[in-house]
Design a protein around this motif. Structure first.
Motif, PDB file in Angstrom:
ATOM      1  N   GLU A  44      35.229  48.530  49.711  1.00 50.26           N
ATOM      2  CA  GLU A  44      35.566  47.134  49.421  1.00 50.26           C
ATOM      3  C   GLU A  44      36.361  46.500  50.552  1.00 50.26           C
ATOM      4  OE1 GLU A  44      34.872  44.984  46.564  1.00 50.26           O
ATOM      5  OE2 GLU A  44      33.288  46.484  46.697  1.00 50.26           O
ATOM      6  N   PHE A 163      34.525  34.425  46.004  1.00 43.37           N
ATOM      7  CA  PHE A 163      35.854  34.360  45.388  1.00 43.37           C
ATOM      8  C   PHE A 163      36.197  32.957  44.876  1.00 43.37           C
ATOM      9  CE2 PHE A 163      36.147  38.230  47.863  1.00 43.37           C
ATOM     10  CZ  PHE A 163      36.859  39.072  47.019  1.00 43.37           C
ATOM     11  N   ALA A 253      43.228  34.311  46.224  1.00 39.48           N
ATOM     12  CA  ALA A 253      42.100  34.885  45.480  1.00 39.48           C
ATOM     13  C   ALA A 253      41.875  36.351  45.843  1.00 39.48           C
ATOM     14  CB  ALA A 253      40.834  34.073  45.763  1.00 39.48           C
ATOM     15  N   MET A 254      41.958  36.670  47.148  1.00 38.04           N
ATOM     16  CA  MET A 254      41.701  38.036  47.579  1.00 38.04           C
ATOM     17  C   MET A 254      42.858  38.968  47.230  1.00 38.04           C
ATOM     18  SD  MET A 254      39.758  37.460  51.220  1.00 38.04           S
ATOM     19  CE  MET A 254      39.331  39.178  51.420  1.00 38.04           C
ATOM     20  N   SER A 256      44.733  38.589  44.660  1.00 35.46           N
ATOM     21  CA  SER A 256      44.586  38.789  43.227  1.00 35.46           C
ATOM     22  C   SER A 256      43.538  39.860  42.937  1.00 35.46           C
ATOM     23  CB  SER A 256      44.187  37.476  42.554  1.00 35.46           C
ATOM     24  OG  SER A 256      43.949  37.664  41.171  1.00 35.46           O
ATOM     25  N   TYR A 257      42.416  39.819  43.678  1.00 34.94           N
ATOM     26  CA  TYR A 257      41.342  40.801  43.464  1.00 34.94           C
ATOM     27  C   TYR A 257      41.778  42.198  43.891  1.00 34.94           C
ATOM     28  CZ  TYR A 257      37.029  43.394  44.259  1.00 34.94           C
ATOM     29  OH  TYR A 257      36.064  44.366  44.272  1.00 34.94           O
ATOM     30  N   TYR A 258      42.233  42.308  45.141  1.00 33.31           N
ATOM     31  CA  TYR A 258      42.638  43.623  45.645  1.00 33.31           C
ATOM     32  C   TYR A 258      43.889  44.135  44.942  1.00 33.31           C
ATOM     33  CZ  TYR A 258      39.237  43.378  49.436  1.00 33.31           C
ATOM     34  OH  TYR A 258      38.073  43.322  50.152  1.00 33.31           O
TER      35      TYR A 258
END
Length: 344
Positions: A44, A163, A253-254, A256-258
């Motif tokens: 990822e 995203f 956004a990233m 939050s995802y990671y």
């Protein structure tokens, strides 16, 4: 007095060995899970490695992969020892190496716990590396003809669509850089000349964003250019109008995802750590109960098992005394070597 002393008979020892054997092989699968999570996380990160400012972000997945592999080996060995403990004639060959193995397991469990903590705290440096990486990526968005940067536009566009984000912290970040290549600008046009001339760095800046910032759910056709010019669009006021581009920045956004991914992995690694501690304690009970048989010649005789042969305080005192003795022994050897050198 021993810590958490438990009395065992033959039946209890067999049941304990069978239970810990099962848990060890369950722990092998847990090690495979840790390895798989590290591999997945690394993949990822590599998908968007161009947007990372450094390679330090790959530290965590590399540690997870390593810890997963070690866990598989350690637990497979522990499972074999438990299986052989059912037969005293087979168990005796493992006895000399059990104490070092158990000490290694304690250290490994500590490292596994630290790995779980890393999963939670690495979110902070990730924010900084993404902020700088996205900033550089946006600057190179227009360099589709430059070797090493030609895929940056595609990477950023796909990332913003996936995203549902725009810019680094905000969609207005695109207003502050030139993201259209000079090869697509008509330098004879008055508007282009005026925009470039009004900028101290000679950049073509505009109040617009790439198409990938557009929100497809908006009922209005996407307004991605002249976003602050109310007269350029019919029935439009950028102060009150609900913009049809993503408002959330891509860094948020990233992260939050990671961050969510790392929190999930950290929680799972904590559970694996608890399982590893349980099997280590179980193996210690097996080892101590077989070492303290009332009649070593009779495998069915009663015995006692413990986690520590002495209390925690006494064990700590013994460890410190051993360390001091080793330190003194080293000094004596150094002095003896110095004396030999002087005589010669």
């Amino acid at each position: 007095m021993a810590l958490m002393l438990v009395k065992f008979d033959m039946k209890k020892r067999v049941k304990l060995a069978q239970t810990i054997w099962f848990l060890y092989w369950f722990a092998v699968m847990a090690g495979v899970l840790v390895f798989s999570m590290g591999l997945f996380f690394k993949i990822e990160l590599r998908k968007r490695s161009e947007l990372m400012d450094n390679n330090e972000s790959h530290l965590l997945p590399n540690v997870l992969i390593l810890m997963g592999l070690i866990a598989c080996g350690v637990n497979a060995f522990g499972g074999k020892v438990c299986y052989d403990s059912l037969d005293p004639s087979k168990f005796i060959k493992w006895k000399p190496m059990l104490k070092p193995f158990l000490m290694f397991c304690v250290g490994f469990n500590g490292l596994l716990f630290v790995t779980a903590l890393l999963c939670f705290v690495m979110r902070i440096p990730l924010q900084f590396t993404l902020a700088e990486g996205l900033k550089n990526g946006m600057r190179f968005y227009k360099d589709t003809d430059t070797p090493g940067r030609c895929y940056m536009k595609r990477t950023l566009d796909l990332m913003q669509m996936e995203f549902r984000c725009c810019g680094n912290d905000h969609y207005r970040d695109w207003f502050e850089i030139q993201w259209v290549s000079n090869r697509y600008l008509d330098f004879s046009a008055k508007e282009v000349k005026d925009r470039i001339g009004s900028n101290v760095d000679g950049q073509y800046l505009m109040d617009g964003v790439p198409f990938s910032c557009c929100n497809p759910s908006s009922p209005r056709p996407c307004i991605q250019g002249q976003m602050t010019n109310n007269t350029a669009h019919y029935s439009y006021d950028h102060y009150t109008e609900e913009l049809n581009v993503w408002k959330r920045g891509c860094r948020e956004a990233m992260v939050s995802y990671y961050g969510g991914l790392m929190n999930t992995i950290g929680a799972l690694v904590l559970l694996v750590t608890m399982l590893e501690i349980a099997v280590t304690i179980g193996l210690q009970y097996i080892n101590s109960s077989l070492s303290s048989l009332v009649n070593p010649e009779d495998p069915e005789s009663e015995s006692e098992g413990w986690i520590l042969e002495k209390t925690v305080g006494e064990t700590f005192t013994d460890i410190m005394a051993n360390m001091k003795a080793m330190s003194k022994g080293g000094k004596v050897e150094e002095e003896a070597e110095a004396g030999v050198a002087t005589v010669s």
